[in-house]
Design a protein around this motif. Sequence first.
Motif, mmCIF file in Angstrom:
data_model
loop_
_atom_site.group_PDB
_atom_site.id
_atom_site.type_symbol
_atom_site.label_atom_id
_atom_site.label_comp_id
_atom_site.label_asym_id
_atom_site.label_seq_id
_atom_site.Cartn_x
_atom_site.Cartn_y
_atom_site.Cartn_z
ATOM 1 N N GLU A 107 41.686 9.569 110.025
ATOM 2 C CA GLU A 107 41.808 9.247 111.451
ATOM 3 C C GLU A 107 41.028 10.226 112.321
ATOM 4 N N GLN A 108 41.074 11.499 111.973
ATOM 5 C CA GLN A 108 40.402 12.533 112.766
ATOM 6 C C GLN A 108 38.932 12.719 112.370
ATOM 7 N N LYS A 109 38.505 11.968 111.342
ATOM 8 C CA LYS A 109 37.131 12.056 110.835
ATOM 9 C C LYS A 109 36.761 13.493 110.444
ATOM 10 N N LEU A 110 37.692 14.156 109.770
ATOM 11 C CA LEU A 110 37.463 15.521 109.307
ATOM 12 C C LEU A 110 36.827 15.488 107.918
ATOM 13 N N LEU A 111 35.979 16.438 107.654
ATOM 14 C CA LEU A 111 35.258 16.526 106.389
ATOM 15 C C LEU A 111 36.178 17.086 105.302
ATOM 16 N N PHE A 112 36.296 16.355 104.190
ATOM 17 C CA PHE A 112 37.142 16.836 103.101
ATOM 18 C C PHE A 112 36.701 16.270 101.766
ATOM 19 N N VAL A 113 37.124 16.978 100.717
ATOM 20 C CA VAL A 113 36.895 16.574 99.331
ATOM 21 C C VAL A 113 38.246 16.627 98.635
ATOM 22 N N LEU A 114 38.505 15.650 97.776
ATOM 23 C CA LEU A 114 39.750 15.625 97.002
ATOM 24 C C LEU A 114 39.487 16.099 95.579
ATOM 25 N N ILE A 115 40.421 16.849 95.031
ATOM 26 C CA ILE A 115 40.432 17.081 93.593
ATOM 27 C C ILE A 115 41.488 16.121 93.075
ATOM 28 N N GLY A 116 41.035 15.130 92.368
ATOM 29 C CA GLY A 116 41.866 14.013 91.942
ATOM 30 C C GLY A 116 41.175 12.738 92.374
ATOM 31 N N LYS A 117 41.714 11.605 92.020
ATOM 32 C CA LYS A 117 41.075 10.327 92.348
ATOM 33 C C LYS A 117 41.483 9.859 93.735
ATOM 34 N N ALA A 118 40.508 9.418 94.496
ATOM 35 C CA ALA A 118 40.793 8.853 95.814
ATOM 36 C C ALA A 118 41.575 7.561 95.637
ATOM 37 N N THR A 119 42.563 7.338 96.497
ATOM 38 C CA THR A 119 43.375 6.124 96.407
ATOM 39 C C THR A 119 43.157 5.207 97.604
ATOM 40 N N LYS A 120 42.364 5.664 98.548
ATOM 41 C CA LYS A 120 42.105 4.902 99.767
ATOM 42 C C LYS A 120 40.640 5.120 100.127
ATOM 43 N N MET A 121 39.991 4.090 100.631
ATOM 44 C CA MET A 121 38.586 4.194 101.044
ATOM 45 C C MET A 121 37.761 4.877 99.956
ATOM 46 N N ILE A 122 37.901 4.390 98.751
ATOM 47 C CA ILE A 122 37.294 5.025 97.567
ATOM 48 C C ILE A 122 35.784 5.201 97.715
ATOM 49 N N ASN A 123 35.097 4.216 98.263
ATOM 50 C CA ASN A 123 33.639 4.319 98.406
ATOM 51 C C ASN A 123 33.216 5.259 99.526
ATOM 52 N N ASP A 124 34.141 5.636 100.400
ATOM 53 C CA ASP A 124 33.834 6.523 101.524
ATOM 54 C C ASP A 124 34.427 7.917 101.349
ATOM 55 N N THR A 125 35.017 8.190 100.187
ATOM 56 C CA THR A 125 35.691 9.465 99.961
ATOM 57 C C THR A 125 34.992 10.227 98.852
ATOM 58 N N ILE A 126 34.775 11.501 99.099
ATOM 59 C CA ILE A 126 34.205 12.354 98.061
ATOM 60 C C ILE A 126 35.367 12.952 97.281
ATOM 61 N N TYR A 127 35.338 12.775 95.972
ATOM 62 C CA TYR A 127 36.403 13.328 95.145
ATOM 63 C C TYR A 127 35.853 13.747 93.791
ATOM 64 N N VAL A 128 36.572 14.681 93.173
ATOM 65 C CA VAL A 128 36.241 15.166 91.840
ATOM 66 C C VAL A 128 37.461 14.868 90.980
ATOM 67 N N ASP A 129 37.255 14.161 89.876
ATOM 68 C CA ASP A 129 38.389 13.773 89.046
ATOM 69 C C ASP A 129 38.008 13.861 87.575
ATOM 70 N N ASN A 130 39.019 13.960 86.753
ATOM 71 C CA ASN A 130 38.811 13.863 85.319
ATOM 72 C C ASN A 130 39.878 12.947 84.751
ATOM 73 N N ASP A 131 39.627 12.426 83.581
ATOM 74 C CA ASP A 131 40.550 11.499 82.930
ATOM 75 C C ASP A 131 41.315 12.281 81.862
ATOM 76 N N ASN A 132 42.533 12.713 82.188
ATOM 77 C CA ASN A 132 43.322 13.529 81.267
ATOM 78 C C ASN A 132 43.673 12.786 79.985
ATOM 79 N N VAL A 133 43.918 11.481 80.093
ATOM 80 C CA VAL A 133 44.261 10.689 78.898
ATOM 81 C C VAL A 133 43.054 10.648 77.963
ATOM 82 N N GLN A 134 41.884 10.369 78.513
ATOM 83 C CA GLN A 134 40.670 10.324 77.694
ATOM 84 C C GLN A 134 40.373 11.697 77.092
#
Length: 173
Positions: free
Chosen positions: A135-162
């Motif tokens: 909402e505030q259009k603040l710059l951020f990166v997630l560690i984990g998978k994005a769950t909303k606006m996936i194509n507009d969110t920068i995130y770093v994730d790994n597949d623990n099961v794999q």
Amino acid sequence: MAVTIKDVAKLAGVSPSTVSRTCKNHPSISQETKDRVKKAMEELGYEQNNLQQNISMRKIGVVFPKSKTDVYENPFYLEAIKGIGKYCNKKQYTLLVITGETDEELIRSIKASEVDGFIFLYSNIDDLIINYMYEQKLLFVLIGKATKMINDTIYVDNDNVQAAKEACEYLIS
């Protein structure tokens, strides 16, 4: 007496953090507000302290998940802070650790932080704080998978099961 950021904020009808973000040309501040703040700066003869501005512009906020205690006992967070800190030190950025027990505490800390961007050490479905960031259009990166606006969110994730599967396959072979 020298004109302060608080004087500019009062004349422009905004908060001091909005004046600071205007000085940094932060994308979360509308052009209309930037113009109003700049006009107030001119009227008051406000001169930015470039040294202070350069220091304050070089901060990264690291946001922990809300917790009373247990999250701080997880070694993942210490390792993440260690890695982020090492890189930030190399680039001469300061880390600001943001913690809280409630969404409201975290949002209040984020609002007051005046950082260039945030690294979230977690990702939750329909998270109030992440919604606030969008909402505030603040710059951020997630560690984990994005769950909303996936194509507009920068995130770093790994597949623990794999990763676990591959580790087992390697050991068994």
